[in-house]
Design an enzyme around this catalytic site. Structure first.
Site, PDB file in Angstrom:
ATOM      1  N   ARG A 191       7.163   0.792  13.608  1.00 21.00           N
ATOM      2  CA  ARG A 191       8.039  -0.125  12.483  1.00 21.00           C
ATOM      3  C   ARG A 191       8.871  -0.393  12.374  1.00 21.00           C
ATOM      4  O   ARG A 191       9.805  -1.487  11.450  1.00 21.00           O
ATOM      5  CB  ARG A 191       8.030   1.389  11.387  1.00 21.00           C
TER       6      ARG A 191
ATOM      7  N   HIS B 151      12.781  -3.124   2.316  1.00 19.76           N
ATOM      8  CA  HIS B 151      12.074  -1.169   2.541  1.00 19.76           C
ATOM      9  C   HIS B 151      12.745  -0.059   2.427  1.00 19.76           C
ATOM     10  O   HIS B 151      14.036  -0.176   2.033  1.00 19.76           O
ATOM     11  CB  HIS B 151      12.069  -1.457   3.821  1.00 19.76           C
ATOM     12  N   ILE B 152      12.611   0.938   1.499  1.00 21.44           N
ATOM     13  CA  ILE B 152      13.296   1.870   0.845  1.00 21.44           C
ATOM     14  C   ILE B 152      13.754   2.758   2.187  1.00 21.44           C
ATOM     15  O   ILE B 152      15.208   2.921   2.138  1.00 21.44           O
ATOM     16  CB  ILE B 152      11.797   3.008   0.519  1.00 21.44           C
ATOM     17  N   SER B 153      13.245   2.831   2.845  1.00 27.18           N
ATOM     18  CA  SER B 153      13.634   4.042   3.839  1.00 27.18           C
ATOM     19  C   SER B 153      13.886   2.482   5.487  1.00 27.18           C
ATOM     20  O   SER B 153      13.722   1.338   5.481  1.00 27.18           O
ATOM     21  CB  SER B 153      12.812   4.411   5.044  1.00 27.18           C
TER      22      SER B 153
ATOM     23  N   HIS C  95       4.517  -4.547   9.571  1.00 35.84           N
ATOM     24  CA  HIS C  95       4.174  -4.113  10.540  1.00 35.84           C
ATOM     25  C   HIS C  95       2.994  -4.840  10.726  1.00 35.84           C
ATOM     26  O   HIS C  95       2.839  -4.689  12.214  1.00 35.84           O
ATOM     27  CB  HIS C  95       4.884  -3.134  10.899  1.00 35.84           C
TER      28      HIS C  95
ATOM     29  N   ALA D 111       3.366  -0.858   4.758  1.00 36.68           N
ATOM     30  CA  ALA D 111       3.162  -0.920   6.134  1.00 36.68           C
ATOM     31  C   ALA D 111       2.492  -2.046   6.704  1.00 36.68           C
ATOM     32  O   ALA D 111       2.361  -2.276   7.997  1.00 36.68           O
ATOM     33  CB  ALA D 111       1.652   0.523   6.124  1.00 36.68           C
TER      34      ALA D 111
ATOM     35  N   TYR E  48      10.970   8.980   1.307  1.00 40.01           N
ATOM     36  CA  TYR E  48      11.469   7.813   0.317  1.00 40.01           C
ATOM     37  C   TYR E  48      11.682   7.820  -1.921  1.00 40.01           C
ATOM     38  O   TYR E  48      11.477   7.728  -2.413  1.00 40.01           O
ATOM     39  CB  TYR E  48       9.330   8.019  -0.200  1.00 40.01           C
TER      40      TYR E  48
ATOM     41  N   PRO F 291       0.556  -1.027  -0.279  1.00 42.69           N
ATOM     42  CA  PRO F 291      -0.410  -0.079   0.018  1.00 42.69           C
ATOM     43  C   PRO F 291       1.046   0.676  -0.098  1.00 42.69           C
ATOM     44  O   PRO F 291       1.540   1.485   0.380  1.00 42.69           O
ATOM     45  CB  PRO F 291      -0.741  -0.208   1.080  1.00 42.69           C
ATOM     46  N   ASN F 292       0.042   1.859  -0.640  1.00 47.39           N
ATOM     47  CA  ASN F 292       1.104   3.903  -1.156  1.00 47.39           C
ATOM     48  C   ASN F 292       2.339   3.991  -1.882  1.00 47.39           C
ATOM     49  O   ASN F 292       2.175   4.968  -2.356  1.00 47.39           O
ATOM     50  CB  ASN F 292       1.042   4.455   0.933  1.00 47.39           C
TER      51      ASN F 292
ATOM     52  N   GLU G 205      12.743  -9.626   1.766  1.00 47.54           N
ATOM     53  CA  GLU G 205      11.560  -8.447   1.941  1.00 47.54           C
ATOM     54  C   GLU G 205      12.372  -6.709   2.325  1.00 47.54           C
ATOM     55  O   GLU G 205      13.705  -7.241   2.156  1.00 47.54           O
ATOM     56  CB  GLU G 205      11.467  -8.522   4.452  1.00 47.54           C
TER      57      GLU G 205
ATOM     58  N   ASP H  84       1.418 -15.484   6.710  1.00 51.40           N
ATOM     59  CA  ASP H  84       1.476 -17.045   6.980  1.00 51.40           C
ATOM     60  C   ASP H  84       1.421 -16.976   5.447  1.00 51.40           C
ATOM     61  O   ASP H  84       1.874 -18.064   5.316  1.00 51.40           O
ATOM     62  CB  ASP H  84      -0.144 -16.907   7.567  1.00 51.40           C
TER      63      ASP H  84
ATOM     64  N   ARG I  14       4.415  10.897  -2.687  1.00 55.72           N
ATOM     65  CA  ARG I  14       4.418  10.808  -1.208  1.00 55.72           C
ATOM     66  C   ARG I  14       6.223  10.889  -0.572  1.00 55.72           C
ATOM     67  O   ARG I  14       6.944  10.624  -0.727  1.00 55.72           O
ATOM     68  CB  ARG I  14       4.258   9.353  -0.958  1.00 55.72           C
TER      69      ARG I  14
ATOM     70  N   ASN J 138       7.724  -5.953  -0.254  1.00 52.53           N
ATOM     71  CA  ASN J 138       7.845  -4.479   0.094  1.00 52.53           C
ATOM     72  C   ASN J 138       7.306  -4.393  -0.256  1.00 52.53           C
ATOM     73  O   ASN J 138       5.941  -3.605  -0.142  1.00 52.53           O
ATOM     74  CB  ASN J 138       8.749  -3.115  -0.743  1.00 52.53           C
TER      75      ASN J 138
ATOM     76  N   ARG K 226      13.426   4.168  12.324  1.00 49.36           N
ATOM     77  CA  ARG K 226      12.119   5.269  12.434  1.00 49.36           C
ATOM     78  C   ARG K 226      11.153   5.072  13.837  1.00 49.36           C
ATOM     79  O   ARG K 226      11.353   4.813  14.730  1.00 49.36           O
ATOM     80  CB  ARG K 226      11.341   4.774  10.786  1.00 49.36           C
TER      81      ARG K 226
HETATM   82  C1  DQA Z   1       8.404   1.239   3.480  1.00 52.20           C
HETATM   83  C2  DQA Z   1       8.702   1.164   5.112  1.00 52.20           C
HETATM   84  C3  DQA Z   1       7.179   1.238   6.097  1.00 52.20           C
HETATM   85  O1  DQA Z   1       7.454   1.102   7.362  1.00 52.20           O
HETATM   86  C4  DQA Z   1       6.060   2.205   5.585  1.00 52.20           C
HETATM   87  O2  DQA Z   1       5.204   1.737   6.287  1.00 52.20           O
HETATM   88  C5  DQA Z   1       6.200   1.982   3.475  1.00 52.20           C
HETATM   89  C6  DQA Z   1       7.231   1.562   2.848  1.00 52.20           C
HETATM   90  C7  DQA Z   1      10.020   1.116   3.343  1.00 52.20           C
HETATM   91  O3  DQA Z   1      10.133   1.170   2.604  1.00 52.20           O
HETATM   92  O4  DQA Z   1      10.872   2.462   3.639  1.00 52.20           O
HETATM   93  O5  DQA Z   1       4.997   2.518   3.730  1.00 52.20           O
HETATM   94  O6  DQA Z   1       8.158  -0.360   3.812  1.00 52.20           O
END
Ligand code: DQA
Length: 137
Positions: free
Chosen positions: A108, A97-99, A77, A74, A22, A9-10, A95, A84, A17, A71, A104
């Site tokens: 997270r 993550h960009i950040s 978490h 959210a 990001y 998501p997002n 897995e 599962d 954003r 990725n 953070r």
């Molecule tokens: C994220 C980190 C997550 O905590 C956050 O909710 C995201 C992006 C990242 O790629 O850094 O939407 O997965």
């Protein structure tokens, strides 16, 4: 090698954003760059804001692809259901993550998905995806 990047998501709003976290590049331009950089790799991309669609995609690809770069945003978490699904499939999952999720907010710092992944890459910006592909290769 057949790999898929699954974004949660997002992440469709990358480049728009929270640019300070990001960056200012869209995922589409990043994907174009990755496809160019790894021509021998059959690379696909899927994004959804919907938990069930991410699970359906994991089930669809998770017994035949050589690797999945996930990725879950959210949902990382919060989603026991995605965790599962990762546990249930046989394709290895990395897995991403960009950040740096560990620098953070405390919420997270926990990934429900990480225990079932081959490994985790966090904090290298969009380069995190490239590092995940390289680790599969
Ligand atoms: C994220 C980190 C997550 O905590 C956050 O909710 C995201 C992006 C990242 O790629 O850094 O939407 O997965």
């Amino acid at each position: 090698m057949k790999l898929i990047i699954i974004n949660g998501p997002n992440l469709n709003l990358l480049g728009i954003r929270e640019k300070e976290i990001y960056g200012n590049k869209s995922f589409e331009s990043c994907f174009e760059n990755l496809s160019f950089k790894f021509p021998d790799c059959k690379l696909e991309f899927f994004q959804s804001n919907i938990e069930g669609e991410i699970i359906n995609k994991l089930h669809e690809v998770g017994f035949s692809y050589d690797g999945i770069i996930l990725n879950a945003a959210a949902y990382t978490h919060t989603s026991l259901a995605i965790a599962d699904a990762v546990k249930a499939i046989s394709s290895p999952v990395i897995e991403v993550h960009i950040s740096n999720i560990f620098s953070r907010e405390k919420i997270r710092h926990t990934s429900l998905i990480a225990p079932y992944c081959k490994g985790s890459i966090s904090g290298f910006g969009l380069k995190s995806y490239e590092l995940a592909i390289k680790s599969f290769l």
